[in-house]
Design a protein around this motif. Sequence first.
Motif, short mmCIF file in Angstrom:
data_model
loop_
_atom_site.label_atom_id
_atom_site.label_comp_id
_atom_site.label_asym_id
_atom_site.label_seq_id
_atom_site.Cartn_x
_atom_site.Cartn_y
_atom_site.Cartn_z
N SER A 38 0.91 -1.43 -0.13
CA SER A 38 -0.05 0.08 -0.11
C SER A 38 0.85 1.40 -0.10
N VAL A 39 2.08 1.27 0.68
CA VAL A 39 2.97 2.37 0.65
C VAL A 39 3.42 2.67 -0.66
N LEU A 40 3.77 1.35 -1.25
CA LEU A 40 4.31 1.64 -2.86
C LEU A 40 3.39 2.09 -3.62
N LEU A 41 1.96 1.64 -3.55
CA LEU A 41 0.93 2.11 -4.45
C LEU A 41 1.03 3.54 -4.25
N TYR A 42 0.85 4.00 -2.92
CA TYR A 42 0.21 5.51 -2.76
C TYR A 42 1.56 6.14 -3.08
N SER A 43 2.61 5.92 -3.04
CA SER A 43 4.00 6.66 -3.27
C SER A 43 4.08 6.60 -4.82
N SER A 44 3.87 5.63 -5.34
CA SER A 44 4.03 5.48 -6.96
C SER A 44 2.98 6.53 -7.51
N VAL A 45 1.75 6.76 -6.94
CA VAL A 45 0.72 7.55 -7.53
C VAL A 45 1.12 8.90 -7.28
N PHE A 46 1.45 9.25 -6.39
CA PHE A 46 1.65 10.77 -5.91
C PHE A 46 2.89 11.14 -6.22
N ALA A 47 3.96 10.40 -5.60
CA ALA A 47 5.49 10.88 -5.61
C ALA A 47 5.83 11.13 -7.30
N GLU A 48 5.21 10.23 -8.01
CA GLU A 48 5.66 10.23 -9.45
C GLU A 48 5.28 11.67 -10.10
N PRO A 97 -9.04 -1.88 -11.65
CA PRO A 97 -9.49 -2.48 -10.36
C PRO A 97 -8.39 -2.46 -9.28
N ALA A 98 -8.92 -2.23 -8.02
CA ALA A 98 -7.92 -2.38 -6.99
C ALA A 98 -7.10 -3.65 -6.81
N GLU A 99 -7.58 -4.67 -7.15
CA GLU A 99 -6.71 -5.84 -7.26
C GLU A 99 -5.82 -5.87 -8.29
N GLU A 100 -6.00 -5.12 -9.37
CA GLU A 100 -4.66 -4.96 -10.40
C GLU A 100 -3.54 -3.93 -9.92
N GLN A 101 -4.11 -3.03 -9.40
CA GLN A 101 -3.20 -2.06 -8.65
C GLN A 101 -2.51 -2.86 -7.39
N MET A 102 -2.86 -3.55 -6.62
CA MET A 102 -2.30 -4.19 -5.81
C MET A 102 -1.36 -5.17 -6.18
N GLN A 103 -1.73 -6.04 -7.38
CA GLN A 103 -0.59 -6.93 -7.87
C GLN A 103 0.48 -6.18 -8.46
N MET A 116 10.41 -0.46 -12.93
CA MET A 116 10.75 0.68 -14.14
C MET A 116 10.31 0.12 -15.69
N ASN A 117 10.04 -0.92 -15.75
CA ASN A 117 9.44 -1.30 -17.14
C ASN A 117 8.05 -1.60 -16.99
N SER A 118 7.31 -1.36 -16.12
CA SER A 118 5.91 -1.36 -15.87
C SER A 118 5.34 0.02 -16.51
#
Length: 182
Positions: A38-48, A97-103, A116-118
Amino acid sequence: LIYNWKLNRNIAHFSVYMLTISASSILFDTVLNGGLPSVLLYSSVFAESLSFLAGPALYLFVSGLVYDRNLYNRKYLLHLTPSVLSFLVLVPFLFKPAEEQMQFAVNSLGNMSYYMNSYLYLLPNWAHDIINIVITYSYLIVALVVLNRQFYKKRSGLLSPIRSQYDRSRMWLNIILSVSLV
């Protein structure tokens, strides 16, 4: 912050710069060393997206010190364009979908090459980061040029004690900007 806006505006710009650098370092630390998805998900959305504010915030800090302007112009909104565009391009990822984001977050933990390649954006993350680096370095170089050009113009009319203080301030600002380039 509000009572002395003329002085504190520059501090606010430098604070935004430091916060964007900190958010980006939290993101890459989470990707490299693992942690909560969850930290990675939120930080990737906002920090980027917010990382595009680093260059403009540092430039506005330096230009506020050098030019001593009191009011904002509409042209300052132009500096927000890369960050807003980055966030708008990120919106499709937010509607997955939330599952795809969490995956995505789980697969990215401890796996920098996957991250980096996603494709969070229209481009892979590495291309997004290169664009961000080019924009930030451009702002840093312009800030260095503006700083040194204006300080040398103003320095000639100063008396000796004030001139030495002025030189020390310029030296520290050059050190901050130069370290930011590294």
